[in-house]
Motif scaffolding. Structure first.
Motif, PDB file in Angstrom:
ATOM      1  N   ARG A 117       0.861  -1.191   0.000  1.00 10.48           N
ATOM      2  CA  ARG A 117       0.000   0.000   0.000  1.00 10.48           C
ATOM      3  C   ARG A 117       0.893   1.236   0.000  1.00 10.48           C
ATOM      4  O   ARG A 117       1.920   1.255   0.684  1.00 10.48           O
ATOM      5  CB  ARG A 117      -0.864   0.029   1.255  1.00 10.48           C
ATOM      6  CG  ARG A 117      -1.955  -0.994   1.214  1.00 10.48           C
ATOM      7  CD  ARG A 117      -2.893  -0.793   2.405  1.00 10.48           C
ATOM      8  NE  ARG A 117      -3.552  -2.047   2.686  1.00 10.48           N
ATOM      9  CZ  ARG A 117      -3.710  -2.570   3.871  1.00 10.48           C
ATOM     10  NH1 ARG A 117      -3.277  -1.936   4.936  1.00 10.48           N
ATOM     11  NH2 ARG A 117      -4.308  -3.730   4.032  1.00 10.48           N
ATOM     12  N   LEU A 119       0.923   5.742   0.033  1.00  8.59           N
ATOM     13  CA  LEU A 119       0.153   6.800   0.690  1.00  8.59           C
ATOM     14  C   LEU A 119      -0.779   7.538  -0.267  1.00  8.59           C
ATOM     15  O   LEU A 119      -1.716   8.197   0.166  1.00  8.59           O
ATOM     16  CB  LEU A 119       1.109   7.812   1.348  1.00  8.59           C
ATOM     17  CG  LEU A 119       1.928   7.252   2.510  1.00  8.59           C
ATOM     18  CD1 LEU A 119       3.011   8.234   2.931  1.00  8.59           C
ATOM     19  CD2 LEU A 119       1.028   6.927   3.698  1.00  8.59           C
ATOM     20  N   GLY A 152       4.140   4.144   9.449  1.00  9.58           N
ATOM     21  CA  GLY A 152       3.265   3.031   9.821  1.00  9.58           C
ATOM     22  C   GLY A 152       3.421   2.704  11.288  1.00  9.58           C
ATOM     23  O   GLY A 152       4.368   3.174  11.948  1.00  9.58           O
ATOM     24  N   GLU A 159       9.301  -3.786  12.444  1.00  8.69           N
ATOM     25  CA  GLU A 159      10.413  -4.632  12.004  1.00  8.69           C
ATOM     26  C   GLU A 159      11.316  -3.898  11.021  1.00  8.69           C
ATOM     27  O   GLU A 159      12.537  -4.022  11.072  1.00  8.69           O
ATOM     28  CB  GLU A 159       9.874  -5.916  11.371  1.00  8.69           C
ATOM     29  CG  GLU A 159       9.316  -6.862  12.412  1.00  8.69           C
ATOM     30  CD  GLU A 159       9.024  -8.242  11.881  1.00  8.69           C
ATOM     31  OE1 GLU A 159       8.959  -8.408  10.640  1.00  8.69           O
ATOM     32  OE2 GLU A 159       8.867  -9.152  12.704  1.00  8.69           O
ATOM     33  N   HIS A 175       4.042   7.810  12.875  1.00  6.31           N
ATOM     34  CA  HIS A 175       2.761   7.094  12.962  1.00  6.31           C
ATOM     35  C   HIS A 175       1.613   8.092  13.090  1.00  6.31           C
ATOM     36  O   HIS A 175       1.762   9.137  13.729  1.00  6.31           O
ATOM     37  CB  HIS A 175       2.804   6.146  14.165  1.00  6.31           C
ATOM     38  CG  HIS A 175       1.594   5.269  14.267  1.00  6.31           C
ATOM     39  ND1 HIS A 175       0.917   4.791  13.162  1.00  6.31           N
ATOM     40  CD2 HIS A 175       0.939   4.787  15.354  1.00  6.31           C
ATOM     41  CE1 HIS A 175      -0.106   4.069  13.581  1.00  6.31           C
ATOM     42  NE2 HIS A 175      -0.117   4.037  14.888  1.00  6.31           N
ATOM     43  N   GLU A 183       3.259  -5.642  17.876  1.00  2.46           N
ATOM     44  CA  GLU A 183       3.309  -6.471  19.086  1.00  2.46           C
ATOM     45  C   GLU A 183       4.160  -5.783  20.157  1.00  2.46           C
ATOM     46  O   GLU A 183       5.127  -5.090  19.841  1.00  2.46           O
ATOM     47  CB  GLU A 183       3.965  -7.816  18.754  1.00  2.46           C
ATOM     48  CG  GLU A 183       3.096  -8.727  17.934  1.00  2.46           C
ATOM     49  CD  GLU A 183       3.897  -9.878  17.321  1.00  2.46           C
ATOM     50  OE1 GLU A 183       5.064 -10.063  17.693  1.00  2.46           O
ATOM     51  OE2 GLU A 183       3.329 -10.565  16.463  1.00  2.46           O
TER      52      GLU A 183
HETATM   53  P1  NAP Z   1      -0.965  -3.564   9.592  1.00  2.08           P
HETATM   54  O1  NAP Z   1      -0.852  -4.397  10.815  1.00  2.08           O
HETATM   55  O2  NAP Z   1      -2.266  -3.460   8.887  1.00  2.08           O
HETATM   56  O3  NAP Z   1      -0.477  -2.096  10.015  1.00  2.08           O
HETATM   57  C1  NAP Z   1      -0.531  -1.050   9.109  1.00  2.08           C
HETATM   58  C2  NAP Z   1      -0.107   0.217   9.849  1.00  2.08           C
HETATM   59  O4  NAP Z   1      -0.080   1.281   8.899  1.00  2.08           O
HETATM   60  C3  NAP Z   1      -1.073   0.623  10.957  1.00  2.08           C
HETATM   61  O5  NAP Z   1      -0.350   1.089  12.077  1.00  2.08           O
HETATM   62  C4  NAP Z   1      -1.895   1.738  10.326  1.00  2.08           C
HETATM   63  O6  NAP Z   1      -2.263   2.752  11.224  1.00  2.08           O
HETATM   64  C5  NAP Z   1      -0.908   2.337   9.343  1.00  2.08           C
HETATM   65  N1  NAP Z   1      -1.575   2.888   8.182  1.00  2.08           N
HETATM   66  C6  NAP Z   1      -2.465   2.286   7.353  1.00  2.08           C
HETATM   67  N2  NAP Z   1      -2.822   3.109   6.365  1.00  2.08           N
HETATM   68  C7  NAP Z   1      -2.165   4.272   6.588  1.00  2.08           C
HETATM   69  C8  NAP Z   1      -2.121   5.514   5.897  1.00  2.08           C
HETATM   70  N3  NAP Z   1      -2.820   5.732   4.788  1.00  2.08           N
HETATM   71  N4  NAP Z   1      -1.332   6.500   6.399  1.00  2.08           N
HETATM   72  C9  NAP Z   1      -0.580   6.288   7.517  1.00  2.08           C
HETATM   73  N5  NAP Z   1      -0.586   5.125   8.202  1.00  2.08           N
HETATM   74  C10 NAP Z   1      -1.362   4.133   7.736  1.00  2.08           C
HETATM   75  O7  NAP Z   1       0.087  -3.977   8.441  1.00  2.08           O
HETATM   76  P2  NAP Z   1       1.498  -4.706   8.575  1.00  2.08           P
HETATM   77  O8  NAP Z   1       2.304  -4.090   9.645  1.00  2.08           O
HETATM   78  O9  NAP Z   1       2.076  -4.754   7.203  1.00  2.08           O
HETATM   79  O10 NAP Z   1       1.113  -6.170   8.987  1.00  2.08           O
HETATM   80  C11 NAP Z   1       0.198  -6.944   8.178  1.00  2.08           C
HETATM   81  C12 NAP Z   1      -0.023  -8.295   8.830  1.00  2.08           C
HETATM   82  O11 NAP Z   1       1.182  -9.060   8.790  1.00  2.08           O
HETATM   83  C13 NAP Z   1      -0.390  -8.170  10.313  1.00  2.08           C
HETATM   84  O12 NAP Z   1      -1.290  -9.195  10.622  1.00  2.08           O
HETATM   85  C14 NAP Z   1       0.912  -8.361  11.008  1.00  2.08           C
HETATM   86  O13 NAP Z   1       0.781  -8.833  12.326  1.00  2.08           O
HETATM   87  C15 NAP Z   1       1.582  -9.391  10.081  1.00  2.08           C
HETATM   88  N6  NAP Z   1       3.034  -9.282  10.214  1.00  2.08           N
HETATM   89  C16 NAP Z   1       3.629 -10.107  11.098  1.00  2.08           C
HETATM   90  C17 NAP Z   1       4.980 -10.039  11.297  1.00  2.08           C
HETATM   91  C18 NAP Z   1       5.579 -10.947  12.290  1.00  2.08           C
HETATM   92  O14 NAP Z   1       4.843 -11.703  12.897  1.00  2.08           O
HETATM   93  N7  NAP Z   1       6.866 -10.908  12.503  1.00  2.08           N
HETATM   94  C19 NAP Z   1       5.764  -9.119  10.588  1.00  2.08           C
HETATM   95  C20 NAP Z   1       5.125  -8.277   9.683  1.00  2.08           C
HETATM   96  C21 NAP Z   1       3.740  -8.370   9.511  1.00  2.08           C
HETATM   97  P3  NAP Z   1      -3.363   2.492  12.382  1.00  2.08           P
HETATM   98  O15 NAP Z   1      -2.644   1.708  13.433  1.00  2.08           O
HETATM   99  O16 NAP Z   1      -3.735   3.874  12.784  1.00  2.08           O
HETATM  100  O17 NAP Z   1      -4.470   1.744  11.715  1.00  2.08           O
END
Ligand code: NAP
Length: 306
Positions: A117, A119, A152, A159, A175, A183
């Protein structure tokens, strides 16, 4: 009678081309439908330094062109079109393409990938590969001794920020709220790392620079104050979306839309349908892991057809 193919591969990233190379070399006469962005996510990156086999950095688009040529050279039929509709539940799978044709096949490998995704800011595509990235693992190395920002608040952002501290002198984590979604253990690591600086309640409103990104404009959402931050690199980590719309209601997916496969396998919930690469992987998301899964899918198709 309509022709029935052995295997149709949907998608033309590293997973799709690797599946095609293996399937062609197994004499399965694969057809690969390349989709709307032939070559996939690597076509929007520049230097690639972590794909094995190349001493010097290579260009992402060049790597994908080589994979495409290799797949064609060993006998893959490549169709530059998009799949618009799939019928996967029958023994013979049916795929409609936007060029008006219908393909029938005993098996299908789905390698439609995922898209980071962005911005949605002006100049975003111009700066991609020129200071702006959506993958720290891929591009972090180029920011040695520089100052970077990660946008983000989820696990990916945490990470990526921690990973970037290996190279950068300072890593801003920007953020839009005042609480991270990441986490707790990652949050602790961020707090303990002296190179990380949090910027809370803020959103990026502009990307500035000539050929390379030089600074970003931020808005503080609490008082609407605008500020400018001089920066060498920005990493967007606001999530990915798997390209699985086409398969909704037919294949089992997780809550985020990633295709679920059997453990250590590319088999999906439907017999004869396999999934490889970012479309089923939200953890590693690397070209080399996608390629490995493409290989697995082709080998599993071969076994299935036997
Ligand atoms: P995510 O959990 O959906 O987090 C996205 C982050 O971006 C959120 O903090 C969100 O803010 C922010 N965001 C979204 N749209 C935005 C925008 N237009 N402008 C500014 N900020 C924005 O995505 P992710 O971190 O890529 O993780 C995706 C999935 O993969 C999750 O289930 C995650 O747990 C998993 N994952 C796991 C691991 C691991 O276990 N090691 C590592 C990476 C990812 P808000 O908080 O305000 O909504």
């Amino acid at each position: 009678m309509a022709e029935i193919n052995n295997v149709i591969i949907i998608g033309s990233g590293p997973a799709g081309y690797t599946a095609a190379i293996y399937a062609a070399r197994a004499n399965l006469n694969p057809i690969l439908v390349s989709g709307f962005q032939p070559g996939g996510q690597l076509t929007i990156t520049t230097d690639v330094e972590n794909y094995p086999g190349y001493e010097d950095p290579i260009q992402g688009p060049w790597l994908m062109e080589q994979m495409q040529k290799q797949a064609a050279h060993v006998g893959t039929e490549i169709i530059n079109s998009q799949v618009t509709e799939v019928f996967l539940n029958e023994k013979i799978k049916k795929l409609n393409l936007d060029n008006g044709t219908t393909l029938n096949s005993k098996t299908v490998i789905i390698s439609t990938g995922a898209q980071a995704r962005w911005l949605g800011l002006e100049n975003e595509s111009k700066f991609q590969g020129h200071g702006l990235s959506a993958c720290a693992t891929c591009d972090g190395f180029f920011f040695k001794d520089k100052e970077v920002a990660v946008i983000g608040g989820g696990n990916s952002a945490a990470e990526e920020a921690l990973f970037l501290t290996k190279f950068a002198t300072k890593v801003y984590l920007i953020h839009r709220r005042d609480k991270l979604r990441a986490e707790k253990i990652l949050q602790e690591r961020l707090k303990q790392n002296s190179k990380i600086k949090f910027i809370w309640n803020s959103e990026v409103t502009k990307l500035n620079g000539n050929d390379e990104l030089e600074s970003i404009e931020l808005i503080d959402k609490q008082d609407n104050k605008i500020s400018n931050l001089k920066i060498d690199g920005v990493f967007i980590a606001i999530g990915h979306d798997p390209a699985t719309q086409l398969f909704k209601g037919q294949l089992k997916m997780d809550e985020a839309g990633y295709i679920i496969t059997d453990p250590d396998s590319t088999k999906t919930s439907i017999e004869g349908v396999f999934a490889a690469g970012d479309v089923k992987d939200k953890i590693y998301r690397q070209a080399v892991t996608a390629a490995g899964m493409g290989c697995m899918a082709a080998l599993e198709v071969e076994k299935y057809l036997d």
